[in-house]
Design a protein around this motif. Structure first.
Motif, PDB file in Angstrom:
ATOM      1  N   GLY A 184       0.780  -1.223   0.000  1.00  0.00           N
ATOM      2  CA  GLY A 184       0.000   0.000   0.000  1.00  0.00           C
ATOM      3  C   GLY A 184       0.816   1.279   0.000  1.00  0.00           C
ATOM      4  O   GLY A 184       0.252   2.377  -0.009  1.00  0.00           O
ATOM      5  N   LEU A 185       2.135   1.156   0.008  1.00  0.00           N
ATOM      6  CA  LEU A 185       2.990   2.351  -0.013  1.00  0.00           C
ATOM      7  C   LEU A 185       2.997   2.972  -1.407  1.00  0.00           C
ATOM      8  O   LEU A 185       2.710   2.288  -2.397  1.00  0.00           O
ATOM      9  N   PRO A 186       3.328   4.252  -1.515  1.00  0.00           N
ATOM     10  CA  PRO A 186       3.351   4.909  -2.830  1.00  0.00           C
ATOM     11  C   PRO A 186       4.290   4.213  -3.811  1.00  0.00           C
ATOM     12  O   PRO A 186       5.226   3.509  -3.417  1.00  0.00           O
ATOM     13  N   ALA A 187       4.041   4.433  -5.094  1.00  0.00           N
ATOM     14  CA  ALA A 187       4.853   3.825  -6.150  1.00  0.00           C
ATOM     15  C   ALA A 187       5.838   4.811  -6.759  1.00  0.00           C
ATOM     16  O   ALA A 187       6.425   4.530  -7.812  1.00  0.00           O
ATOM     17  N   ASP A 188       6.032   5.959  -6.111  1.00  0.00           N
ATOM     18  CA  ASP A 188       6.831   7.008  -6.734  1.00  0.00           C
ATOM     19  C   ASP A 188       7.950   7.534  -5.817  1.00  0.00           C
ATOM     20  O   ASP A 188       8.214   8.733  -5.754  1.00  0.00           O
ATOM     21  N   TYR A 189       8.613   6.625  -5.114  1.00  0.00           N
ATOM     22  CA  TYR A 189       9.720   7.055  -4.261  1.00  0.00           C
ATOM     23  C   TYR A 189      10.889   7.533  -5.113  1.00  0.00           C
ATOM     24  O   TYR A 189      11.175   6.984  -6.181  1.00  0.00           O
ATOM     25  N   ASP A 190      11.556   8.567  -4.615  1.00  0.00           N
ATOM     26  CA  ASP A 190      12.763   9.058  -5.285  1.00  0.00           C
ATOM     27  C   ASP A 190      13.974   8.198  -4.964  1.00  0.00           C
ATOM     28  O   ASP A 190      14.930   8.158  -5.742  1.00  0.00           O
ATOM     29  N   VAL A 193      11.486   4.592 -12.849  1.00  0.00           N
ATOM     30  CA  VAL A 193      12.688   4.960 -13.609  1.00  0.00           C
ATOM     31  C   VAL A 193      13.124   6.358 -13.175  1.00  0.00           C
ATOM     32  O   VAL A 193      12.301   7.272 -13.020  1.00  0.00           O
ATOM     33  N   GLY A 194      14.411   6.515 -12.954  1.00  0.00           N
ATOM     34  CA  GLY A 194      14.959   7.776 -12.446  1.00  0.00           C
ATOM     35  C   GLY A 194      15.157   7.773 -10.950  1.00  0.00           C
ATOM     36  O   GLY A 194      15.866   8.630 -10.410  1.00  0.00           O
ATOM     37  N   GLY A 195      14.523   6.812 -10.248  1.00  0.00           N
ATOM     38  CA  GLY A 195      14.724   6.695  -8.811  1.00  0.00           C
ATOM     39  C   GLY A 195      16.053   6.036  -8.487  1.00  0.00           C
ATOM     40  O   GLY A 195      16.661   5.358  -9.328  1.00  0.00           O
ATOM     41  N   ARG A 196      16.493   6.216  -7.261  1.00  0.00           N
ATOM     42  CA  ARG A 196      17.816   5.730  -6.867  1.00  0.00           C
ATOM     43  C   ARG A 196      17.711   4.599  -5.847  1.00  0.00           C
ATOM     44  O   ARG A 196      16.901   4.645  -4.922  1.00  0.00           O
ATOM     45  N   TRP A 197      18.536   3.592  -6.066  1.00  0.00           N
ATOM     46  CA  TRP A 197      18.699   2.471  -5.137  1.00  0.00           C
ATOM     47  C   TRP A 197      20.004   2.715  -4.409  1.00  0.00           C
ATOM     48  O   TRP A 197      21.077   2.723  -5.010  1.00  0.00           O
ATOM     49  N   THR A 227      17.158  -2.291 -14.731  1.00  0.00           N
ATOM     50  CA  THR A 227      18.556  -1.937 -14.973  1.00  0.00           C
ATOM     51  C   THR A 227      18.880  -0.607 -14.313  1.00  0.00           C
ATOM     52  O   THR A 227      18.009   0.256 -14.134  1.00  0.00           O
ATOM     53  N   PHE A 228      20.170  -0.462 -13.987  1.00  0.00           N
ATOM     54  CA  PHE A 228      20.628   0.703 -13.228  1.00  0.00           C
ATOM     55  C   PHE A 228      21.984   1.169 -13.742  1.00  0.00           C
ATOM     56  O   PHE A 228      22.800   0.353 -14.195  1.00  0.00           O
ATOM     57  N   ASP A 273      35.749  -1.961   5.428  1.00  0.00           N
ATOM     58  CA  ASP A 273      34.719  -2.590   6.257  1.00  0.00           C
ATOM     59  C   ASP A 273      33.358  -2.559   5.569  1.00  0.00           C
ATOM     60  O   ASP A 273      32.510  -3.424   5.814  1.00  0.00           O
ATOM     61  N   PHE A 274      33.137  -1.556   4.727  1.00  0.00           N
ATOM     62  CA  PHE A 274      31.845  -1.334   4.106  1.00  0.00           C
ATOM     63  C   PHE A 274      32.016  -1.016   2.623  1.00  0.00           C
ATOM     64  O   PHE A 274      33.082  -0.579   2.189  1.00  0.00           O
ATOM     65  N   ASN A 275      30.943  -1.220   1.868  1.00  0.00           N
ATOM     66  CA  ASN A 275      30.876  -0.648   0.531  1.00  0.00           C
ATOM     67  C   ASN A 275      29.525   0.016   0.315  1.00  0.00           C
ATOM     68  O   ASN A 275      28.553  -0.263   1.029  1.00  0.00           O
ATOM     69  N   TRP A 276      29.495   0.923  -0.639  1.00  0.00           N
ATOM     70  CA  TRP A 276      28.348   1.800  -0.851  1.00  0.00           C
ATOM     71  C   TRP A 276      27.964   1.747  -2.313  1.00  0.00           C
ATOM     72  O   TRP A 276      28.814   1.820  -3.197  1.00  0.00           O
ATOM     73  N   PHE A 277      26.660   1.616  -2.564  1.00  0.00           N
ATOM     74  CA  PHE A 277      26.141   1.611  -3.920  1.00  0.00           C
ATOM     75  C   PHE A 277      25.053   2.675  -4.034  1.00  0.00           C
ATOM     76  O   PHE A 277      24.087   2.666  -3.266  1.00  0.00           O
ATOM     77  N   ASP A 278      25.214   3.575  -4.984  1.00  0.00           N
ATOM     78  CA  ASP A 278      24.201   4.564  -5.317  1.00  0.00           C
ATOM     79  C   ASP A 278      23.936   4.385  -6.809  1.00  0.00           C
ATOM     80  O   ASP A 278      24.774   4.720  -7.642  1.00  0.00           O
ATOM     81  N   LEU A 279      22.766   3.824  -7.134  1.00  0.00           N
ATOM     82  CA  LEU A 279      22.437   3.453  -8.505  1.00  0.00           C
ATOM     83  C   LEU A 279      21.146   4.168  -8.908  1.00  0.00           C
ATOM     84  O   LEU A 279      20.233   4.321  -8.100  1.00  0.00           O
ATOM     85  N   VAL A 280      21.068   4.579 -10.159  1.00  0.00           N
ATOM     86  CA  VAL A 280      19.846   5.230 -10.669  1.00  0.00           C
ATOM     87  C   VAL A 280      19.172   4.287 -11.659  1.00  0.00           C
ATOM     88  O   VAL A 280      19.816   3.721 -12.547  1.00  0.00           O
ATOM     89  N   ARG A 281      17.878   4.107 -11.483  1.00  0.00           N
ATOM     90  CA  ARG A 281      17.130   3.167 -12.325  1.00  0.00           C
ATOM     91  C   ARG A 281      16.950   3.714 -13.740  1.00  0.00           C
ATOM     92  O   ARG A 281      16.536   4.865 -13.930  1.00  0.00           O
ATOM     93  N   THR A 282      17.231   2.877 -14.738  1.00  0.00           N
ATOM     94  CA  THR A 282      17.134   3.273 -16.138  1.00  0.00           C
ATOM     95  C   THR A 282      16.005   2.570 -16.889  1.00  0.00           C
ATOM     96  O   THR A 282      15.546   3.067 -17.908  1.00  0.00           O
ATOM     97  N   THR A 283      15.606   1.376 -16.421  1.00  0.00           N
ATOM     98  CA  THR A 283      14.437   0.717 -17.035  1.00  0.00           C
ATOM     99  C   THR A 283      13.650  -0.001 -15.942  1.00  0.00           C
ATOM    100  O   THR A 283      14.200  -0.357 -14.898  1.00  0.00           O
TER     101      THR A 283
END
Length: 265
Positions: free
Chosen positions: A155-161, A190-194, A242-243, A255-265
């Motif tokens: 039930g959460l919105p479908a348009d998270y950034d 598409v355009g949102g970030r993971w 895809t991202f 100790d850590f790694n970081w991923f900032d990905l933008v959705r393309t499809t």
């Protein structure tokens, strides 16, 4: 050999890995609930969120601020502070879903700086602590979701950034993570970030290449599972979406790694 070891570890995971009765991960989340009411309480400490609910309002606010500062400032800037500094501006005015919010150490801070945050967790007391803190801080652009199973987020919105996973997706087999990620992606256009914080393979190697069930017992105060992620694994459980990479890096002595990905499809 690695494939054989992995099959043995998965067989030991007390859930059906998304098949049959565990299609919504209710069984898998039940396993995780045995651990994750215990949350980071600073750079090196851990606390039970249920215990924090017993604090008076001012004491709770002071405790949260103490934990935030201990996790993010001074010597801890290289752990959390650097990305909090970056994303407080990136997220201003944006709609963010925090998956596995814990005490909201990052995302309450982002909400204080203008983000609209949905706090999601599979531990009821984690959600209740965060809700109480946000109310005490006068933060109104917030939502709260106890994730009993995957249907809870429908039930959460479908348009998270952005979908923000701060160390919350490495604590179960990749087969479980994929099911959760696919449900979350229904809320990221598409355009949102993971955005994901994980543990890198180099840390696993440094720790002796332990089976993931054993490695979990030596990390995060003892967890039922811990699995390293790299870009290939992350893209695999996000596929067929895809991202493109915005930022990928190991940090804090690997100790850590970081991923900032933008959705393309």
């Amino acid at each position: 050999m690695l494939g054989i070891l992995r099959r043995k570890q998965i067989a030991a995971w007390p859930a059906n890995l998304g098949q049959g009765t565990d299609a919504l991960l209710a069984d898998s989340f039940g396993v995780l609930r045995t651990k994750w009411g215990q949350v980071p309480g600073g750079e090196s400490n851990r606390v039970m969120s249920a215990d924090l609910l017993g604090l008076m309002d001012q004491a709770l606010l002071e405790k949260w601020q103490e934990i935030h500062d201990d996790s993010s400032k001074g010597k801890a800037f290289s752990t959390r502070g650097w990305y909090q500094l970056i994303y407080k501006d990136v997220f201003r005015g944006k709609k963010i879903m925090d998956v596995g919010c814990g005490l909201g150490i990052d995302t309450i801070f982002y909400a204080q700086n203008g983000a609209e945050v949905t706090f999601v967790d599979l531990i009821p007391s984690n959600v209740e602590v965060v809700k109480r803190l946000c109310n005490l801080k006068g933060l109104s652009q917030t939502r709260y979701c106890y994730m009993e199973d995957l249907s809870s987020i429908s039930g959460l919105p479908a348009d998270y950034d952005a979908i923000y996973c701060q160390g919350s997706l490495i604590n179960a087999p990749l087969e479980v993570t994929r099911l959760e990620a696919q449900a979350l992606l229904k809320h990221l256009p598409v355009g949102g970030r993971w955005i994901e914080l994980a543990y890198p393979r180099s840390r696993w190697v440094r720790d002796g290449r332990k089976p993931f069930t054993s490695w979990g017992k030596t990390t995060d105060g003892g967890a039922p599972w811990m699995e390293w992620h790299d870009l290939e694994k992350v893209k695999s459980f996000l596929a067929p979406a895809t991202f493109e990479v915005v930022l990928e890096r190991e940090f804090h002595n690997a100790d850590f790694n970081w991923f900032d990905l933008v959705r393309t499809t």
